[in-house]
Scaffold this active site. Structure first.
Site, PDB file in Angstrom:
ATOM      1  N   GLU A  93      74.517  74.230  45.733  1.00 26.84           N
ATOM      2  CA  GLU A  93      75.203  74.075  44.279  1.00 26.84           C
ATOM      3  C   GLU A  93      75.648  74.911  43.508  1.00 26.84           C
ATOM      4  O   GLU A  93      74.653  75.681  43.032  1.00 26.84           O
ATOM      5  CB  GLU A  93      74.136  72.829  43.422  1.00 26.84           C
ATOM      6  CG  GLU A  93      73.691  71.666  44.520  1.00 26.84           C
ATOM      7  CD  GLU A  93      72.263  71.279  44.056  1.00 26.84           C
ATOM      8  OE1 GLU A  93      72.061  70.914  43.158  1.00 26.84           O
ATOM      9  OE2 GLU A  93      71.308  71.390  44.949  1.00 26.84           O
ATOM     10  N   HIS A 142      77.577  67.920  45.249  1.00 25.71           N
ATOM     11  CA  HIS A 142      76.184  68.027  45.745  1.00 25.71           C
ATOM     12  C   HIS A 142      76.438  67.422  47.181  1.00 25.71           C
ATOM     13  O   HIS A 142      75.640  66.630  47.774  1.00 25.71           O
ATOM     14  CB  HIS A 142      75.395  66.980  44.927  1.00 25.71           C
ATOM     15  CG  HIS A 142      73.875  67.162  45.255  1.00 25.71           C
ATOM     16  ND1 HIS A 142      72.931  66.917  46.339  1.00 25.71           N
ATOM     17  CD2 HIS A 142      73.025  67.712  44.479  1.00 25.71           C
ATOM     18  CE1 HIS A 142      72.034  67.226  46.458  1.00 25.71           C
ATOM     19  NE2 HIS A 142      71.621  67.764  45.157  1.00 25.71           N
ATOM     20  N   HIS A 188      70.049  66.073  37.347  1.00 26.67           N
ATOM     21  CA  HIS A 188      71.353  65.637  37.643  1.00 26.67           C
ATOM     22  C   HIS A 188      71.764  64.576  36.760  1.00 26.67           C
ATOM     23  O   HIS A 188      72.326  63.639  37.222  1.00 26.67           O
ATOM     24  CB  HIS A 188      71.275  65.275  39.162  1.00 26.67           C
ATOM     25  CG  HIS A 188      71.085  66.541  40.152  1.00 26.67           C
ATOM     26  ND1 HIS A 188      71.552  67.642  40.008  1.00 26.67           N
ATOM     27  CD2 HIS A 188      70.663  66.226  41.397  1.00 26.67           C
ATOM     28  CE1 HIS A 188      71.070  68.429  40.985  1.00 26.67           C
ATOM     29  NE2 HIS A 188      70.578  67.491  41.979  1.00 26.67           N
TER      30      HIS A 188
HETATM   31  C1  GLA Z   1      68.742  68.932  44.097  1.00 24.86           C
HETATM   32  C2  GLA Z   1      67.573  69.204  43.610  1.00 24.86           C
HETATM   33  C3  GLA Z   1      66.526  68.923  44.513  1.00 24.86           C
HETATM   34  C4  GLA Z   1      66.760  67.337  45.012  1.00 24.86           C
HETATM   35  C5  GLA Z   1      67.990  67.182  45.418  1.00 24.86           C
HETATM   36  C6  GLA Z   1      68.220  65.634  45.702  1.00 24.86           C
HETATM   37  O1  GLA Z   1      69.315  69.512  45.159  1.00 24.86           O
HETATM   38  O2  GLA Z   1      67.411  70.556  43.384  1.00 24.86           O
HETATM   39  O3  GLA Z   1      65.442  68.876  44.189  1.00 24.86           O
HETATM   40  O4  GLA Z   1      66.461  66.617  43.738  1.00 24.86           O
HETATM   41  O5  GLA Z   1      68.810  67.452  44.406  1.00 24.86           O
HETATM   42  O6  GLA Z   1      67.253  65.050  46.462  1.00 24.86           O
END
Ligand code: GLA
Length: 376
Positions: free
Chosen positions: A341, A207, A133
């Protein structure tokens, strides 16, 4: 002797005038702007988008984050259906990207490494051995500029962030615009437009952790989910795709027909167990196409997602462990929010068989995702 009432003080009069002005602006179809604290020495604002049917979406300039989303249940009773905090402070602590826009590259890049135009790049490894991210200070942790966008149907706010050349190790000055629009058709859309002056990978998404029953009512395992995907991208133990596009048939990944999230979750694997996988959407990316439908039988709320993206990461809130307390004093435990997402596939910059998310200098990246709310 009777005392005369105190004359109203000037600040009170001014506050009343401001409130009237805010109400008048909203009635005229303009989002309200409310000061929401400061971060990095910059003021943070909260924008309140409303529609004719009582839907309210609040988005702040820190992370261009959705902090609240009120939608009616089948009896017309509104509730806030996203996880998050009452105040900015909640978001300034270590928290798992509640409601934020993530980037420059959302999801994982194996070992934080890639090669582009013959040059090797090393990014932060902030998720075990991998980059996640956007790194240590991604788009979720910066203050965006914002402006109300008049016209176009519904209420809209455009958030802009300039990610400079070298920020978090990525090449190129990259201007990112994310426009949130709430229509009277009960659609919340996010349109992304990105430009750069050097070739760079770009994969931005929102997110939000959805809980259609309202997070104070319980977790999301009873939500009924449909995903418009015949295939998914299997991952290694660090959640990096192996490169295979695998059929969901006969696996716990199969959401082609409406299925309870908890139905097959115990067979998915992972530590902690749960969904954290990217689906290969049947729409293929490019034009707006169905992604997923989420239905909460208890409240009757329905959310339908369409997107121009080729993939969607399904994350069932596996890493939530009850240590974070959010709005209404609710402790966010495992499986308390469902994240969908819309995105390009994880680690695409290192996987030649996946659709590319490299944005060339001078070209424009566009992406759109629409969340439509109803009830049954
Ligand atoms: C995304 C990732 C997860 C986790 C979340 C935040 O969805 O794929 O593995 O890291 O973000 O906790």
């Amino acid at each position: 002797m009777p005392t005369a009432p105190n004359p109203p003080r000037l600040p009170a009069l001014l506050a009343a005038a401001c409130l009237c002005a805010a109400a008048a602006m909203q009635a005229a179809g303009v989002p309200a702007r409310i000061p929401f604290g400061s971060a990095d020495g910059r003021p943070v604002d909260l924008y309140v988008l409303t529609n004719a049917n009582g839907i309210v979406a609040k988005i702040m300039t820190y992370g261009a984050t959705v902090t609240e989303l009120d939608t009616p249940d089948r009896n017309g009773r509104p509730d806030d259906i996203v996880l998050g905090f009452d105040t900015l402070d909640g978001y300034l602590q270590k928290e798992p990207y509640f409601g934020a826009i993530v980037g420059r590259v959302g999801n994982r890049i194996a070992k934080g490494r890639f090669t582009l135009d013959g040059k090797a790049y090393q990014l932060a490894t902030n998720d075990g051995p991998n980059h996640l991210h956007g790194g240590n200070k991604g788009f979720d942790k910066v203050v965006w500029d914002a402006r109300i966008v008049p016209g176009g149907g519904g209420q809209a706010v455009e958030f802009t962030y300039l990610s400079r050349d070298g920020e978090e190790g990525y090449p190129g000055n990259c201007t990112v615009k994310a426009t949130y629009r709430l229509s009277d058709d009960n659609e919340l859309s996010i349109g992304y437009v990105v430009t750069t002056d050097r070739d760079t990978p770009v994969n931005v998404t929102n997110h939000s952790y959805f809980n259609l029953g309202g997070p104070e009512m319980g977790g999301i395992l009873e939500h009924v989910l449909t995903i418009n995907a015949d295939r998914f991208t299997p991952v290694d133990s660090t959640l990096i795709p192996t490169g295979e596009l695998k059929s969901v048939a006969g696996t716990p990944m199969d959401f082609r027909k409406p299925t309870r999230v908890g139905e097959n979750l115990g067979r998915v694997g992972g530590d902690p167990i749960g969904y954290d996988h990217n689906y290969v959407l049947n729409g293929g990316g490019g034009a707006l196409a169905p992604v997923a439908t989420v239905y909460d039988p208890a409240s009757g709320r329905v959310m339908e997602i369409t997107s121009t993206e080729p993939g969607v990461q399904l994350y069932s809130g596996n890493f939530l462990d009850g240590t974070l307390t959010g709005k209404k004093g609710v402790a966010y435990r495992r499986y308390w929010g469902l994240v969908l997402e819309t995105q390009h596939f994880p680690d695409s910059v290192n996987q030649p068989n996946f659709p590319s998310y490299v944005l060339k200098a001078g070209q424009t990246y566009t992406s759109e995702t629409v969340y439509r709310f109803s009830d049954r």
